[in-house]
Design a protein around this motif. Structure first.
Motif, PDB file in Angstrom:
ATOM      1  N   TYR A  35     -10.956  -9.796   2.532  1.00 51.39           N
ATOM      2  CA  TYR A  35     -12.192  -9.642   1.773  1.00 51.39           C
ATOM      3  C   TYR A  35     -13.391  -9.680   2.699  1.00 51.39           C
ATOM      4  O   TYR A  35     -13.488 -10.540   3.570  1.00 51.39           O
ATOM      5  CB  TYR A  35     -12.339 -10.758   0.737  1.00 51.39           C
ATOM      6  CG  TYR A  35     -11.665 -10.460  -0.571  1.00 51.39           C
ATOM      7  CD1 TYR A  35     -12.353  -9.804  -1.590  1.00 51.39           C
ATOM      8  CD2 TYR A  35     -10.355 -10.838  -0.801  1.00 51.39           C
ATOM      9  CE1 TYR A  35     -11.737  -9.522  -2.790  1.00 51.39           C
ATOM     10  CE2 TYR A  35      -9.732 -10.564  -2.003  1.00 51.39           C
ATOM     11  CZ  TYR A  35     -10.426  -9.908  -2.994  1.00 51.39           C
ATOM     12  OH  TYR A  35      -9.819  -9.627  -4.186  1.00 51.39           O
ATOM     13  N   ASP A  38     -16.875 -10.941  -2.041  1.00 55.96           N
ATOM     14  CA  ASP A  38     -16.071 -11.245  -3.232  1.00 55.96           C
ATOM     15  C   ASP A  38     -16.998 -11.871  -4.266  1.00 55.96           C
ATOM     16  O   ASP A  38     -17.040 -13.081  -4.419  1.00 55.96           O
ATOM     17  CB  ASP A  38     -14.928 -12.182  -2.857  1.00 55.96           C
ATOM     18  CG  ASP A  38     -13.926 -12.334  -3.984  1.00 55.96           C
ATOM     19  OD1 ASP A  38     -13.143 -13.285  -3.919  1.00 55.96           O
ATOM     20  OD2 ASP A  38     -13.936 -11.533  -4.925  1.00 55.96           O
ATOM     21  N   ARG A  45     -13.264  -4.908   0.520  1.00 53.11           N
ATOM     22  CA  ARG A  45     -12.125  -5.359   1.312  1.00 53.11           C
ATOM     23  C   ARG A  45     -11.745  -4.288   2.324  1.00 53.11           C
ATOM     24  O   ARG A  45     -12.036  -3.115   2.133  1.00 53.11           O
ATOM     25  CB  ARG A  45     -10.900  -5.589   0.402  1.00 53.11           C
ATOM     26  CG  ARG A  45     -11.103  -6.587  -0.687  1.00 53.11           C
ATOM     27  CD  ARG A  45      -9.921  -6.643  -1.670  1.00 53.11           C
ATOM     28  NE  ARG A  45      -9.819  -5.419  -2.440  1.00 53.11           N
ATOM     29  CZ  ARG A  45      -8.711  -4.697  -2.566  1.00 53.11           C
ATOM     30  NH1 ARG A  45      -7.582  -5.085  -1.989  1.00 53.11           N
ATOM     31  NH2 ARG A  45      -8.691  -3.603  -3.282  1.00 53.11           N
ATOM     32  N   PRO A 121      -7.241 -10.226  -7.322  1.00 50.40           N
ATOM     33  CA  PRO A 121      -6.076  -9.827  -6.533  1.00 50.40           C
ATOM     34  C   PRO A 121      -4.827  -9.517  -7.369  1.00 50.40           C
ATOM     35  O   PRO A 121      -4.011  -8.701  -6.971  1.00 50.40           O
ATOM     36  CB  PRO A 121      -5.841 -11.022  -5.614  1.00 50.40           C
ATOM     37  CG  PRO A 121      -7.183 -11.643  -5.474  1.00 50.40           C
ATOM     38  CD  PRO A 121      -7.844 -11.456  -6.818  1.00 50.40           C
ATOM     39  N   MET A 138       0.578  -7.274  -2.910  1.00 50.46           N
ATOM     40  CA  MET A 138      -0.420  -7.770  -1.980  1.00 50.46           C
ATOM     41  C   MET A 138       0.003  -9.105  -1.384  1.00 50.46           C
ATOM     42  O   MET A 138       0.429 -10.004  -2.114  1.00 50.46           O
ATOM     43  CB  MET A 138      -1.757  -7.926  -2.707  1.00 50.46           C
ATOM     44  CG  MET A 138      -2.918  -8.224  -1.819  1.00 50.46           C
ATOM     45  SD  MET A 138      -4.469  -8.389  -2.730  1.00 50.46           S
ATOM     46  CE  MET A 138      -4.561  -6.866  -3.643  1.00 50.46           C
ATOM     47  N   ARG A 140      -1.614 -11.645  -0.320  1.00 49.70           N
ATOM     48  CA  ARG A 140      -2.273 -12.858  -0.833  1.00 49.70           C
ATOM     49  C   ARG A 140      -1.646 -13.344  -2.142  1.00 49.70           C
ATOM     50  O   ARG A 140      -1.850 -14.479  -2.529  1.00 49.70           O
ATOM     51  CB  ARG A 140      -3.775 -12.669  -0.969  1.00 49.70           C
ATOM     52  CG  ARG A 140      -4.224 -11.805  -2.106  1.00 49.70           C
ATOM     53  CD  ARG A 140      -5.745 -11.702  -2.248  1.00 49.70           C
ATOM     54  NE  ARG A 140      -6.397 -11.209  -1.049  1.00 49.70           N
ATOM     55  CZ  ARG A 140      -7.133 -11.983  -0.224  1.00 49.70           C
ATOM     56  NH1 ARG A 140      -7.318 -13.232  -0.473  1.00 49.70           N
ATOM     57  NH2 ARG A 140      -7.685 -11.454   0.845  1.00 49.70           N
ATOM     58  N   ASN A 141      -0.875 -12.494  -2.821  1.00 54.64           N
ATOM     59  CA  ASN A 141      -0.216 -12.888  -4.068  1.00 54.64           C
ATOM     60  C   ASN A 141       1.226 -13.335  -3.874  1.00 54.64           C
ATOM     61  O   ASN A 141       1.850 -13.830  -4.797  1.00 54.64           O
ATOM     62  CB  ASN A 141      -0.206 -11.703  -5.057  1.00 54.64           C
ATOM     63  CG  ASN A 141      -1.581 -11.263  -5.456  1.00 54.64           C
ATOM     64  OD1 ASN A 141      -2.521 -12.035  -5.447  1.00 54.64           O
ATOM     65  ND2 ASN A 141      -1.715  -9.989  -5.783  1.00 54.64           N
TER      66      ASN A 141
END
Length: 148
Positions: A35, A38, A45, A121, A138, A140-141
């Motif tokens: 990011y 945000d 991003r 996200p 993704m 981050r997930n």
């Protein structure tokens, strides 16, 4: 990290090339992002795509994708619309519009993305749920990932 903890975000200056170069060479997910901003009104991003991305859409935002590097094919709205993309091109689609990146032709495929309003996200819905999840989409997930 909140904007107040990152001086570059407060000044609004970003070295996009350095940010893109810092993305990992490989990933177990379809993409990895960083990011820049945000905020509720919009998020920005830089992300790298590591494998073809099946048909999906986002419920909460419009998305602008500026191609920084790499080449591939992308379709918006209908698979018959598939066409090549490359550096310097801008792809745009509104919330709810199905899109896909079926082929990576030259890597690394890196985009600058602006989402309006902010895209959470986990806001990714795959047309065929067997082709992906927010966790496989993704990094981050992914399980055990830092939710920042």
């Amino acid at each position: 990290m909140p904007d107040s903890e990152n001086p570059a975000r407060e000044r609004g200056r970003f070295d996009i090339g350095a940010i893109a170069a810092a993305l990992p060479e490989s990933a177990t997910t379809m993409l990895v992002d960083t990011y820049l901003t945000d905020r509720p009104a919009a998020s920005a991003r830089v992300f790298r795509v590591y494998r073809p991305t099946p048909a999906h859409y986002h419920e909460g935002c419009d998305e602008y994708l500026y191609v920084l590097s790499g080449r591939g094919t992308f379709w918006i709205g209908d698979a018959s619309d598939e066409a090549e993309f490359g550096p310097g091109q801008l792809l745009f689609f509104e919330r709810g519009v199905v899109h896909a990146l079926p082929h990576l032709l030259e890597e690394p495929v890196v985009f600058l993305s602006v989402d309006t309003p902010r895209r959470a996200p986990t806001d990714v819905i795959f047309v065929d749920p067997t082709t992906g999840t927010a966790q496989s989409f993704m990094a981050r997930n992914a399980a055990g990932a830092d939710p920042a």
